[in-house]
Each structure stands twice: as C-alpha cells, then as structure tokens.
Design a protein around this motif. Structure first.
Motif, PDB file in Angstrom:
ATOM      1  N   THR A 155      44.436  23.164  85.092  1.00 53.46           N
ATOM      2  CA  THR A 155      44.424  21.710  84.716  1.00 53.46           C
ATOM      3  C   THR A 155      43.452  21.124  84.683  1.00 53.46           C
ATOM      4  O   THR A 155      42.890  20.453  83.788  1.00 53.46           O
ATOM      5  N   LEU A 156      42.415  21.382  85.748  1.00 55.46           N
ATOM      6  CA  LEU A 156      41.047  20.757  85.701  1.00 55.46           C
ATOM      7  C   LEU A 156      40.206  21.512  84.723  1.00 55.46           C
ATOM      8  O   LEU A 156      39.480  20.721  84.033  1.00 55.46           O
ATOM      9  N   GLN A 157      40.463  22.503  84.267  1.00 59.66           N
ATOM     10  CA  GLN A 157      39.628  23.173  83.135  1.00 59.66           C
ATOM     11  C   GLN A 157      40.175  22.486  81.794  1.00 59.66           C
ATOM     12  O   GLN A 157      39.232  22.308  80.915  1.00 59.66           O
ATOM     13  N   GLU A 158      41.317  22.174  81.583  1.00 58.59           N
ATOM     14  CA  GLU A 158      41.880  21.849  80.396  1.00 58.59           C
ATOM     15  C   GLU A 158      41.523  20.097  80.546  1.00 58.59           C
ATOM     16  O   GLU A 158      40.959  19.678  79.346  1.00 58.59           O
ATOM     17  N   ALA A 159      41.577  19.605  81.485  1.00 57.19           N
ATOM     18  CA  ALA A 159      41.127  18.190  81.567  1.00 57.19           C
ATOM     19  C   ALA A 159      39.544  18.227  81.463  1.00 57.19           C
ATOM     20  O   ALA A 159      39.197  17.245  80.465  1.00 57.19           O
ATOM     21  N   ARG A 160      38.946  19.053  81.924  1.00 52.36           N
ATOM     22  CA  ARG A 160      37.302  19.252  81.465  1.00 52.36           C
ATOM     23  C   ARG A 160      37.128  19.109  80.100  1.00 52.36           C
ATOM     24  O   ARG A 160      36.363  18.445  79.510  1.00 52.36           O
ATOM     25  N   GLU A 161      37.796  20.262  79.504  1.00 52.03           N
ATOM     26  CA  GLU A 161      37.522  20.286  78.019  1.00 52.03           C
ATOM     27  C   GLU A 161      38.072  19.149  77.268  1.00 52.03           C
ATOM     28  O   GLU A 161      37.588  18.957  76.269  1.00 52.03           O
ATOM     29  N   ALA A 162      39.307  18.528  77.652  1.00 53.91           N
ATOM     30  CA  ALA A 162      39.729  17.426  77.071  1.00 53.91           C
ATOM     31  C   ALA A 162      38.901  16.395  76.850  1.00 53.91           C
ATOM     32  O   ALA A 162      38.845  15.372  76.124  1.00 53.91           O
ATOM     33  N   CYS A 163      37.793  16.313  77.707  1.00 51.81           N
ATOM     34  CA  CYS A 163      36.840  15.120  77.872  1.00 51.81           C
ATOM     35  C   CYS A 163      35.643  15.517  77.276  1.00 51.81           C
ATOM     36  O   CYS A 163      34.565  14.715  77.249  1.00 51.81           O
ATOM     37  N   GLY A 164      35.652  16.698  76.593  1.00 53.78           N
ATOM     38  CA  GLY A 164      34.417  17.029  75.711  1.00 53.78           C
ATOM     39  C   GLY A 164      33.207  17.187  76.691  1.00 53.78           C
ATOM     40  O   GLY A 164      33.528  17.672  77.855  1.00 53.78           O
ATOM     41  N   GLY A 165      32.011  16.927  76.051  1.00 47.93           N
ATOM     42  CA  GLY A 165      30.654  17.155  76.776  1.00 47.93           C
ATOM     43  C   GLY A 165      30.717  16.213  78.019  1.00 47.93           C
ATOM     44  O   GLY A 165      30.275  16.617  78.998  1.00 47.93           O
ATOM     45  N   ALA A 166      31.334  14.995  77.772  1.00 45.25           N
ATOM     46  CA  ALA A 166      31.401  14.129  79.116  1.00 45.25           C
ATOM     47  C   ALA A 166      32.043  14.765  80.284  1.00 45.25           C
ATOM     48  O   ALA A 166      31.712  14.367  81.476  1.00 45.25           O
ATOM     49  N   GLY A 167      33.087  15.450  80.025  1.00 42.47           N
ATOM     50  CA  GLY A 167      33.708  16.411  80.974  1.00 42.47           C
ATOM     51  C   GLY A 167      32.893  17.174  81.789  1.00 42.47           C
ATOM     52  O   GLY A 167      33.243  17.568  83.049  1.00 42.47           O
ATOM     53  N   PHE A 168      31.785  17.679  80.923  1.00 43.75           N
ATOM     54  CA  PHE A 168      30.890  18.541  81.625  1.00 43.75           C
ATOM     55  C   PHE A 168      30.159  18.209  82.655  1.00 43.75           C
ATOM     56  O   PHE A 168      29.245  18.563  83.241  1.00 43.75           O
ATOM     57  N   MET A 169      29.875  16.799  82.428  1.00 43.75           N
ATOM     58  CA  MET A 169      28.957  16.053  83.409  1.00 43.75           C
ATOM     59  C   MET A 169      29.334  16.001  84.861  1.00 43.75           C
ATOM     60  O   MET A 169      30.401  15.608  84.982  1.00 43.75           O
ATOM     61  N   PHE A 170      28.479  16.497  85.552  1.00 40.55           N
ATOM     62  CA  PHE A 170      29.069  16.557  86.998  1.00 40.55           C
ATOM     63  C   PHE A 170      29.464  15.346  87.519  1.00 40.55           C
ATOM     64  O   PHE A 170      30.332  15.004  88.334  1.00 40.55           O
ATOM     65  N   GLU A 171      28.891  14.145  86.979  1.00 38.65           N
ATOM     66  CA  GLU A 171      29.115  12.704  87.626  1.00 38.65           C
ATOM     67  C   GLU A 171      30.571  12.259  87.286  1.00 38.65           C
ATOM     68  O   GLU A 171      31.153  11.748  87.917  1.00 38.65           O
ATOM     69  N   ASN A 172      31.163  13.184  86.220  1.00 36.41           N
ATOM     70  CA  ASN A 172      32.557  12.959  86.038  1.00 36.41           C
ATOM     71  C   ASN A 172      33.549  13.603  86.695  1.00 36.41           C
ATOM     72  O   ASN A 172      34.836  13.646  86.439  1.00 36.41           O
ATOM     73  N   ARG A 173      33.237  14.337  87.662  1.00 33.99           N
ATOM     74  CA  ARG A 173      34.032  14.919  88.792  1.00 33.99           C
ATOM     75  C   ARG A 173      34.885  16.199  88.390  1.00 33.99           C
ATOM     76  O   ARG A 173      35.279  17.199  89.428  1.00 33.99           O
ATOM     77  N   LEU A 174      35.146  16.403  87.305  1.00 29.36           N
ATOM     78  CA  LEU A 174      36.060  17.456  86.601  1.00 29.36           C
ATOM     79  C   LEU A 174      35.644  18.998  87.300  1.00 29.36           C
ATOM     80  O   LEU A 174      36.125  19.734  87.729  1.00 29.36           O
ATOM     81  N   VAL A 175      34.281  19.080  86.748  1.00 27.95           N
ATOM     82  CA  VAL A 175      33.515  20.292  86.956  1.00 27.95           C
ATOM     83  C   VAL A 175      33.454  20.600  88.753  1.00 27.95           C
ATOM     84  O   VAL A 175      33.803  21.844  88.991  1.00 27.95           O
ATOM     85  N   GLY A 176      33.075  19.711  89.500  1.00 26.76           N
ATOM     86  CA  GLY A 176      33.151  19.609  90.807  1.00 26.76           C
ATOM     87  C   GLY A 176      34.341  19.904  91.537  1.00 26.76           C
ATOM     88  O   GLY A 176      34.526  20.758  92.182  1.00 26.76           O
ATOM     89  N   LEU A 177      35.496  19.343  91.120  1.00 19.70           N
ATOM     90  CA  LEU A 177      36.821  19.646  91.510  1.00 19.70           C
ATOM     91  C   LEU A 177      37.204  20.784  91.412  1.00 19.70           C
ATOM     92  O   LEU A 177      37.665  21.769  92.435  1.00 19.70           O
ATOM     93  N   ARG A 178      36.956  21.568  90.099  1.00 21.65           N
ATOM     94  CA  ARG A 178      37.289  22.726  89.828  1.00 21.65           C
ATOM     95  C   ARG A 178      36.696  23.747  90.489  1.00 21.65           C
ATOM     96  O   ARG A 178      37.211  24.907  91.187  1.00 21.65           O
TER      97      ARG A 178
END
Ligand SMILES: Cc1cc2nc3c(=O)[nH]c(=O)nc-3n(C[C@H](O)[C@H](O)[C@H](O)COP(=O)(O)OP(=O)(O)OC[C@H]3O[C@@H](n4cnc5c(N)ncnc54)[C@H](O)[C@@H]3O)c2cc1C
Length: 396
Positions: free
Chosen positions: A113-136
């Motif tokens: 889910t965190l990977q899909e959520a990350r991709e679903a937010c595009g490049g913004a999802g890859f920014m560490f400040e947006n939490r998804l990368v860190g949570l995963r």
C-alpha cells in the motif's frame, strides 16, 4: 519459541494497519486536490476521478478497513488471554494462530500500500517530507522480525491441518472413505482454525449462478470459505499416504508446503472478511452501513478476483462470471468515489499525525491559484494561442 513472540506481533499488526491507513490518507487526500491533464470540459481532472487511480487505491482502502477490524478482534482476544479472563490453553493456541495469520497479511499489505500510495502521488510522493518513503522504509523489516511471514503462515497451515484431522478422529472407515472423494472432502469439512464456517454444504451451481446477480455477502463468504476448506482437504489427502513413515511424510509435506502457505493466507483473508462483515452488522446508521457494505463487498470481490485462477480451475466460477467480478469491482470503485475522503478522514488522523505537506491542503491552494490565473488570462484575451489552433486557422 515462535509462540512467545505473540505480544510483539500484536503491535506489528496494529502498526502495519495504521501505517497503511496513513499512507492512504495522504494519497487519497492528495488525489482529490491534484489536477492533471485536460478533461472533456477543458478543465484539468483531479487524479481521483481517473478510473485507474480509483482501482489502485480503493481496493487497498477496503483491505485496510478489513485489517483494522480484524486487528480489533485480535486485540480483544489478546486482552482476554493476557488479563487472565479467558486464559485457557485453547485460547492461547487460538491467539498464537491468530497472530501468525494476521501479522503476515497486514505487514505485506502495508509495504504494498505504501508503495502504491507513493507512486499514486507521483514525484511529490518520492519527496521524503511527504512521509511515504520513510514509512515504507520503516515498515520493511516488519515482514521479517517477530517471525518471518512465510514461516508464520506455515504455522497457521499446520494448525489448519491439525484441526482438519481432528474432525475425523474416531470416525469409522466408511466416514473416512467419504472424504477421500475429492470435492466431497471439501464439502464435508465444516471448520478450520479459529472460526466455524457455518453452512458450507450448498449447491455450488447455485453459488455460481448468483455471481451474475451481484455477489452478495453469503456468496462472498461461501467462495472464500470453501477455497480454504478445499485447499486444506486437498493437501491433507496428498499427505495421507505417508502414514507413520516420517521420511515420506517430510517429502510429501515439502512438496505441498507452498500450497499450504497459500491456504493459510486464504484463511487469514477469510478471518479479515468475517471481521469486516461483523463490524458492518454492528453499524446502526443506514448511510454508514450502506457505504461500509460497498467497501466490504469491494474487499471480498477483490479477493475473489485475486484468486480468480483458482476459482476457475476448481470450477467455482465460469469465465463469464469471473469477468462479472471485475466489472462489479469497477462499479463499486465508482460508487465509492464520493465517499473516499470521508473514508480516510474516519481514520481520525489530525494534521500533526499526518505531517505530509501534500495532504495539508497546500496542493488545493496551488491548483486553485493556477486555475484562477489561467481563467483570468483567457478572459483578458492575452492567453497564448495553441499551436494546433494556429495550424487549424491557417488551413481555413
Ligand atoms: C532489525 C531486527 C530486529 C530483531 N529483533 C529481534 C529481537 O528483539 N528478538 C529476537 O528474538 N529476534 C529478533 N530478530 C530476529 C528475527 O525474529 C528473525 O530475523 C526472523 O525470525 C527471521 O529469522 P532469520 O533472520 O533467521 O531468517 P531465516 O529463518 O534464515 O529465513 C530466511 C528466509 O528463508 C525462509 N525460510 C526459513 N525457514 C523456512 C522454512 N522452514 N520453509 C520455507 N522457507 C523458510 C524465510 O521465509 C525467509 O525468507 C530481529 C531481526 C531483525 C532483522
């Protein structure tokens, strides 16, 4: 030894559930604000209005709900045993099996889910400040520590086999002969692991027919429960020739290990589906119940879709009916679209929990500002003319 880790597994299961919920809260909130590409009306479309975006996020949202409800039951069982109120050897064994079934499913689901959520937010999802990368990254090890997921599921599989064998203890040769007949074995089996499956002896043809009329609660339950039953019965049948021969027993077990682990996973999914359904039954408010029923249906149907090959191979669904499952999922996603924000807001995360700038409302402000700017530009007559418009005018 594995059993002693049950307390840790309660926490891992809960953390994985709530991390998935947080990932979806971020991705779905962002998807209701971020606009990308022109729609039919010339306006840019919000991401969540795209069918594929709904298909990526809503089934995972449904699974997260199922896992949270199952986690709640797990907590109550845990409390019963550790408070001493219901602390019998059977309760402890049930608790360990429950932990071993739920922790693998929720921790794998969190990574997915965190990977899909990350991709679903595009490049913004890859920014560490947006939490998804860190949570995963934080959740990655959850699938290994406190017991590797596959090893835990094997524990559940063995319990299912033991429970299956118990049903026939003391039965005479005639009774044993009955379940040796392939399908019949699956139909005779009424219980596995922690919960009774209830009425499982039904006409399969009837189940399949009703699929086209919309897979309702009873049919979902039947398809999910009978899959577990048949898998366990089939494996038990293949292990039987070993008798007391340990070497042959180990060989046969190993040959069937992958399928046994798959049966354990199916059992965990059934427990989650049942927990979700029990929760829906407890809801009084009619509108809430309606939306949660759709979400539970989405959970059940995507499980059936995920195991479509099995249902087809085993004659549970025809190809036509199988196709109806996927179409129904698409319809449910569209139906749930207006409630998506409510469903993630219901996790009750406050801004200080979320702490992801893309889910703070900043994207909406940015998009609104851009739209206002372009609307004003168009109204002023100074907007740049599109190249294709120039070409079209030149041709005239
Ligand atoms: C960060 C971290 C913290 C930890 N903290 C603790 C702690 O506080 N206390 C503690 O006691 N332990 C702790 N552990 C240990 C942890 O519980 C083990 O790493 C875990 O149980 C997996 O065991 P392993 O690493 O030996 O992997 P292995 O058992 O070697 O497994 C490796 C792979 O082989 C597969 N495999 C293993 N056996 C089988 C089998 N029978 N059939 C099929 N496949 C199999 C597994 O699925 C896995 O993919 C920690 C581990 C980590 C990484």
């Amino acid at each position: 030894m594995l059993g002693t880790l049950v307390q840790g597994r309660v926490s891992l299961d809960g953390a994985a559930c709530w991390a998935s919920a947080l990932g979806l809260k971020i991705a779905i909130t962002y998807a209701t604000q971020r606009r990308q590409f022109d729609g039919a009306d010339g306006q840019e479309v919000v991401l969540l209005d795209y069918g594929k975006h709904q298909r990526r996020l809503f089934p995972r949202l449904a699974t997260t709900y199922a896992q949270i409800f199952a986690h709640d039951e797990f907590l109550q069982k845990f409390d019963g045993v550790f408070s001493g109120r219901t602390d019998t050897p059977d309760d402890r064994e049930d608790l360990e099996t429950l932990a071993a079934a739920l922790k693998p499913l929720s921790t794998w689901h969190a990574l997915d889910t965190l990977q899909e959520a990350r991709e679903a937010c595009g490049g913004a999802g890859f920014m560490f400040e947006n939490r998804l990368v860190g949570l995963r990254a934080d959740l990655d090890i959850y699938v290994t520590f406190e017991g590797d997921n596959n090893v835990l599921l094997q524990l559940v599989g063995k319990r299912l086999l033991t429970d299956y064998a118990k049903q026939f203890t003391g039965k005479d040769a005639a009774a044993l002969a009955k379940f040796a007949v392939g399908m019949t074995a699956g139909k005779l089996f009424h219980g596995a692991g922690l919960r009774q499956f209830g009425q499982s002896v039904v006409d399969l043809g009837q189940v399949s027919r009703s699929v086209e009329n919309g897979l309702r609660e009873e049919q979902q339950h039947l398809l999910l429960a009978e899959r577990v039953q048949q898998m366990v019965a089939d494996i038990a049948g293949r292990l039987r020739p070993a008798g007391k021969d340990k070497v042959l027993g180990a060989k046969l077990f190993n040959e069937n290990q992958a399928e046994l682990i798959e049966a354990a996973r199916a059992h965990g999914e059934l427990l989650q589906w049942e927990a979700f359904t029990d929760a829906v039954h407890r809801v009084d408010d009619a509108d809430t119940k309606k939306v949660l029923t759709w979400l539970r249906d989405l959970f059940g149907l995507q499980l059936i879709e995920k195991h479509l090959a099995w249902h087809l191979i085993n004659g549970r669904l025809s190809t036509q009916r199988a196709a109806a499952v996927s179409r129904y999922i698409d319809r449910l996603c569209a139906r749930l679209r207006p409630y998506a924000l409510d469903l993630v807001d219901a996790f009750a995360y406050e801004p200080e929990h979320v702490r992801a700038p893309i889910a703070s409302g900043a994207e909406r402000e940015r998009q609104d500002e851009a739209r206002e700017y372009y609307a004003a530009l168009a109204a002023s007559g100074d907007a740049p003319v599109l190249e294709k418009t120039l070409k079209k005018n030149a041709k005239r």
